[in-house]
Design a protein around this motif. Structure first.
Motif, PDB file in Angstrom:
ATOM      1  N   ARG A 160       0.847  -1.194   0.000  1.00 21.44           N
ATOM      2  CA  ARG A 160       0.000   0.000   0.000  1.00 21.44           C
ATOM      3  C   ARG A 160       0.880   1.241   0.000  1.00 21.44           C
ATOM      4  NH1 ARG A 160      -1.701  -2.981   4.367  1.00 21.44           N
ATOM      5  NH2 ARG A 160      -1.044  -1.309   5.764  1.00 21.44           N
ATOM      6  N   GLY A 183       0.605   5.619   0.520  1.00 18.20           N
ATOM      7  CA  GLY A 183      -0.146   6.814   0.883  1.00 18.20           C
ATOM      8  C   GLY A 183       0.699   8.026   0.579  1.00 18.20           C
ATOM      9  N   TRP A 198      -3.813  10.957  -1.017  1.00 20.29           N
ATOM     10  CA  TRP A 198      -4.489   9.799  -1.602  1.00 20.29           C
ATOM     11  C   TRP A 198      -3.748   8.547  -1.167  1.00 20.29           C
ATOM     12  CZ3 TRP A 198      -1.365   6.936  -4.845  1.00 20.29           C
ATOM     13  CH2 TRP A 198      -0.291   7.594  -5.443  1.00 20.29           C
ATOM     14  N   HIS A 199      -4.436   7.438  -1.298  1.00 23.62           N
ATOM     15  CA  HIS A 199      -3.801   6.151  -1.005  1.00 23.62           C
ATOM     16  C   HIS A 199      -4.258   5.130  -2.028  1.00 23.62           C
ATOM     17  CE1 HIS A 199      -7.596   5.919   1.221  1.00 23.62           C
ATOM     18  NE2 HIS A 199      -7.517   4.629   1.048  1.00 23.62           N
ATOM     19  N   LYS A 219       4.262   7.240   2.142  1.00 21.22           N
ATOM     20  CA  LYS A 219       4.382   6.089   3.035  1.00 21.22           C
ATOM     21  C   LYS A 219       4.121   4.824   2.236  1.00 21.22           C
ATOM     22  CE  LYS A 219       2.977   8.668   7.067  1.00 21.22           C
ATOM     23  NZ  LYS A 219       2.064   8.800   8.198  1.00 21.22           N
TER      24      LYS A 219
END
Length: 182
Positions: free
Chosen positions: A36, A38, A46-47, A174
């Motif tokens: 994932r 971010g 947004w992610h 991230k």
């Protein structure tokens, strides 16, 4: 207090472990990372889920929005990069960072991330490194970015980053890597 920054000091054993680890990481030229991402900038954030396939200089990054909403595919090599969106828009340029900014409105450091995601500094630019006793990066400062490595996961070859936080003044990225395939 002094206005000068001093580089972090590590033990000779940590430096030796880092020196042994670097060539092994550099040899990882064919890999897949799934997880994932971010991104937060001054205006919004947004992610997405991502899958990054690296085959030598050629890469493909799939970004899939929450609940499958929206897909962006970034493909490139040392000379060209292209972006294709789910609605069929296509862009091509020589530089991924600039192309992402022009097409998606965010300047991600794709060139640097190719190295940073493996726990390596990008070649060419002088980094400031902080390493742990096993020779793994804890913090990297390079090209105006501060990259923290709060977690690693073991793989068949060696420990690779499981979480990465990259920050500069106007942007935070991230990454949570849930799966490595080497």
């Amino acid at each position: 207090m002094s206005g000068c920054a001093t580089p972090p000091v590590s033990s000779p054993a940590a430096q030796s472990a880092w020196a042994a680890r670097q060539p092994m990481l550099a040899k990882l030229s064919h890999w897949r990372a799934v997880g994932r991402i971010g991104v937060i900038n001054e205006q919004d954030g947004w992610h997405a889920n991502f899958q990054w396939d690296q085959q030598g200089p050629t890469y493909r990054i799939d970004l899939i929005g929450p609940l499958g909403q929206g897909r962006v595919v970034v493909q490139g090599d040392a000379e060209r990069v292209s972006i294709q969106t789910q609605d069929g828009q296509n862009w091509t340029a020589a530089d991924a960072d600039t192309l992402l900014e022009q097409s998606l409105g965010v300047r991600l450091p794709v060139k640097g991330l190719r190295y940073w995601v493996r726990g390596l500094p990008e070649p060419g630019a002088t980094p400031v490194l902080e390493i742990d006793a096993e020779g793994r990066l804890i913090r990297l400062e390079q090209n105006g970015w501060i990259i923290d490595y709060p977690a690693y996961t073991p793989t068949t070859a060696l420990d690779l980053p499981a979480r990465i936080v990259a920050r500069r003044s106007d942007l935070s990225v991230k990454l949570v890597i849930e799966q490595w395939n080497l």
